[in-house]
Design a protein around this motif. Structure first.
Motif, mmCIF file in Angstrom:
data_model
loop_
_atom_site.group_PDB
_atom_site.id
_atom_site.type_symbol
_atom_site.label_atom_id
_atom_site.label_comp_id
_atom_site.label_asym_id
_atom_site.label_seq_id
_atom_site.Cartn_x
_atom_site.Cartn_y
_atom_site.Cartn_z
ATOM 1 N N THR A 95 51.474 81.991 33.838
ATOM 2 C CA THR A 95 50.995 81.112 32.769
ATOM 3 C C THR A 95 49.480 80.993 32.734
ATOM 4 O OG1 THR A 95 51.258 79.211 34.254
ATOM 5 C CG2 THR A 95 53.103 79.742 32.811
ATOM 6 N N LEU A 140 47.483 84.544 26.933
ATOM 7 C CA LEU A 140 48.694 83.838 26.510
ATOM 8 C C LEU A 140 48.401 82.479 25.887
ATOM 9 C CD1 LEU A 140 51.249 84.619 29.350
ATOM 10 C CD2 LEU A 140 50.978 85.730 27.141
ATOM 11 N N ILE A 188 49.769 81.507 22.388
ATOM 12 C CA ILE A 188 51.108 80.987 22.097
ATOM 13 C C ILE A 188 51.048 79.543 21.598
ATOM 14 C CG2 ILE A 188 53.335 80.382 23.104
ATOM 15 C CD1 ILE A 188 53.124 82.854 24.845
ATOM 16 N N VAL A 193 55.076 84.928 17.776
ATOM 17 C CA VAL A 193 55.186 84.457 19.157
ATOM 18 C C VAL A 193 55.970 85.458 20.003
ATOM 19 C CG1 VAL A 193 56.124 82.639 20.636
ATOM 20 C CG2 VAL A 193 54.948 82.035 18.519
ATOM 21 N N VAL A 212 54.796 87.085 23.501
ATOM 22 C CA VAL A 212 55.582 86.952 24.730
ATOM 23 C C VAL A 212 55.921 88.325 25.295
ATOM 24 C CG1 VAL A 212 57.796 86.192 25.665
ATOM 25 C CG2 VAL A 212 56.510 84.695 24.142
ATOM 26 N N TYR A 213 56.282 89.259 24.405
ATOM 27 C CA TYR A 213 56.547 90.626 24.866
ATOM 28 C C TYR A 213 55.304 91.215 25.524
ATOM 29 C CZ TYR A 213 57.054 95.659 24.853
ATOM 30 O OH TYR A 213 57.061 96.976 25.236
ATOM 31 N N SER A 263 55.753 74.864 23.143
ATOM 32 C CA SER A 263 54.946 75.693 24.047
ATOM 33 C C SER A 263 55.426 75.563 25.487
ATOM 34 C CB SER A 263 53.474 75.301 23.957
ATOM 35 O OG SER A 263 52.980 75.459 22.640
ATOM 36 N N ILE A 289 58.413 77.741 26.129
ATOM 37 C CA ILE A 289 58.117 79.165 26.218
ATOM 38 C C ILE A 289 57.477 79.508 27.560
ATOM 39 C CG2 ILE A 289 56.664 80.999 25.264
ATOM 40 C CD1 ILE A 289 57.176 79.831 22.510
ATOM 41 N N LEU A 301 58.421 82.130 30.694
ATOM 42 C CA LEU A 301 57.545 83.105 31.345
ATOM 43 C C LEU A 301 57.591 82.956 32.871
ATOM 44 C CD1 LEU A 301 54.472 82.983 28.937
ATOM 45 C CD2 LEU A 301 56.207 84.769 29.116
ATOM 46 N N MET A 353 64.445 85.510 22.502
ATOM 47 C CA MET A 353 63.529 85.406 23.628
ATOM 48 C C MET A 353 64.205 85.830 24.914
ATOM 49 S SD MET A 353 60.275 84.280 23.907
ATOM 50 C CE MET A 353 60.056 82.950 22.736
ATOM 51 N N LEU A 361 62.985 88.916 27.438
ATOM 52 C CA LEU A 361 62.592 88.632 28.806
ATOM 53 C C LEU A 361 63.585 89.187 29.820
ATOM 54 C CD1 LEU A 361 61.219 85.002 28.435
ATOM 55 C CD2 LEU A 361 59.973 87.154 28.460
#
Length: 517
Positions: A122, A127, A130, A225, A229-230, A355, A358, A362, A413, A417
């Motif tokens: 994070t 990032l 996001i 988003v 994230v990818y 947020s 998400i 991660l 998502m 992931l």
């Protein structure tokens, strides 16, 4: 556009409930048992089966001493079981991954990963786009710009064959520049577009199909988003990843529009003209109302493409512009400093919660990636693919089928992931560009969300269509919903095959712009 925290529970439960209802319908209850009691019992059977299976796998990981590759496989299976049980995706990844790490390296490996796992995934500057993207989309949604965008498009396209469906698709493409959530975009479009189309004489299936697929554009055209994230999971450039989605997103929108126009011309009873007359002055006035949306899109996309801003900077500037323009162009009649702070507070609360969800994901994917690496699961998969002799195209066509299946019952998502850590090594070994693969992956998970029999977005749009204010008193069955989305799924798959055979459609723009993080 409101962006919600991805939560598999709210998406899997309707699917499981529907499956239970269908099972009850085909198996008559015993004498004295009501259908509700049988349905309740079968729901508990699901829970008991999931709990029992998860407990057995957890016990085997802790005390069974399985092979390293088997540990990797069982960790993934346990994570899926936890997700299907309704546990948050991030917590499912952390829980299953922790057991896998303990089985692989004992307490020290688990402690080290958990200590690093809450910071390393994070505390990355790139990032930070996001929360700012989510903040930007929420501000525009709160200001009412989504409805104004649809109204403006309707004025210009309503009299064209299939005009209201074209309006929905173009609005979806335009609103994608202010949305990070497919479901949120579908909700906004569905409640506005479906009743308009049914009132104009559209067949309900076609109205629902065009609306559902317009929502899928929300994660392809930047700011997206999912693409960010990818990029974090695959360690690609955020700027290049966002730019890579522009051309495929436009191609997909054009393909939907061409199909709608063809249906409107060939079968006018399915998608008739709206027969609405607006003066040029009214049309221009409608366009003026969506200028704030265009300005925000220009700031974000234009800033990144021109090199004026990095993706992080453009997201920050875009969110500030969206907040200010959203407030000054609102139509709810609020005024004064107190109302302004209330508006800011409501936007910040939604954006902060989304947020946080998400970033929890991660953290979970960091733990899962560590398990996949230590167990050599990805290496074994790579060796198997290379031994079989699959080339890149064959491998991708197999992935098309795999992602269609996963998309039927998993959150987008979660799919990204889950599969990126496992497939990164085989994809790289086959010479597939990881930025290209990100766009391919987002398209596939979005298609999977509407694919029968369990596409979660189809259930969402079907639920919206049950509202009498939306369906205008015309009952719309789930079968009608599935039949309506299938032609659009076919169009999207054609576009997917197109970018497989012509990968430059994805990679050309980021290569030309040389965007930095």
């Amino acid at each position: 556009m409101k962006t919600t925290c991805p939560n598999l529970e709210m998406k899997v439960v309707p699917v499981l409930s529907t499956a239970v209802k269908n099972d009850v319908a085909t198996n008559l209850p015993a004498v004295g048992d009501s259908p509700d009691n049988v349905s309740h019992a079968k729901s508990w059977a699901w829970v008991i089966a999931l709990f029992g299976g998860g407990l057995l796998i957890a016990a085997y990981l802790m005390f069974g001493g399985p092979d390293r590759v088997v540990i990797g496989i069982l960790t993934v299976v346990l994570m899926l079981i936890l997700m299907l049980a309704g546990i948050h995706i991030g917590l499912s990844m952390v829980g299953a991954g922790s057991l896998g790490l303990y089985s692989l390296g004992g307490g020290p490996a688990l402690q080290t990963t958990l200590e690093q796992g809450t910071f390393d995934p994070t505390a990355t500057w790139q990032l930070s786009v996001i929360p700012t993207f989510i903040l930007m989309g929420t501000a525009l949604w709160k200001s009412g710009l989504t409805n104004r965008a649809f109204d403006a498009a309707k004025m210009w396209l309503g009299n064209v064959p299939g005009g209201l469906a074209l309006t929905t698709t173009i609005s979806g493409a335009g609103l994608a520049a202010s949305s990070g959530s497919t479901i949120a975009l579908t909700h906004a479009l569905g409640r506005v577009a479906i009743p308009e189309m049914i009132r104009a004489g559209y067949k309900p299936g076609f109205a629902i199909g065009s609306t559902a697929m317009a929502g899928t554009l929300g994660q392809l055209i930047p700011p997206s988003v999912l693409l960010v994230v990818y990029a974090g999971a695959a360690q690609t450039s955020v700027g290049s990843q966002l730019m890579a989605g522009i051309i495929p997103g436009i191609i997909l929108a054009i393909a939907f529009c061409l199909y709608i126009l063809a249906v409107g011309i060939i079968k006018p009873d399915v998608a008739p003209r709206a027969r609405q007359n607006f003066t040029l002055a009214e049309k221009m006035k409608g366009l003026i109302k969506v200028i704030p949306l265009a300005v925000v899109a220009l700031v974000v996309i234009g800033g990144i493409a021109s090199g004026l801003f990095t993706p992080t900077e453009s997201a920050a500037v875009g969110s500030i512009v969206a907040l200010l323009l959203g407030w000054f162009t609102r139509t709810d009649g609020s005024n004064g400093l107190k109302d302004f702070f209330g508006y800011i507070k409501s936007v910040l609360v939604v954006a902060t919660v989304a947020s946080a969800g998400i970033f929890l994901l991660l953290i979970g994917v960091h733990v899962l990636t560590r398990v996949v690496t230590l167990s050599r699961l990805a290496n074994s998969l790579t060796d198997m693919i290379l031994d079989i002799g699959l080339n890149a195209v064959s491998f991708l066509l197999i992935l098309v089928i795999l992602y269609l299946i996963l998309g039927m019952f998993m959150d987008t998502m979660a799919i990204i992931l889950l599969t990126v850590p496992i497939l990164a090594a085989p994809v790289t070994a086959l010479g597939i560009d990881m930025i290209w693969f990100g766009v391919f992956l987002v398209i596939m998970v979005e298609i999977g969300m509407v694919t029968p029999p369990l596409g979660v977005l189809s259930f969402v749009i079907h639920r919206i269509a049950q509202d009498p204010e939306v369906n205008r008193g015309k009952p719309i069955s789930l079968t009608t919903t599935f039949i309506g989305v299938m032609p659009f799924v076919g169009v999207a798959l054609v576009v997917t095959v197109l970018i497989i055979f012509f990968p430059d459609l994805v990679t050309w723009l980021p290569q030309q712009l040389s965007v930095t993080n």
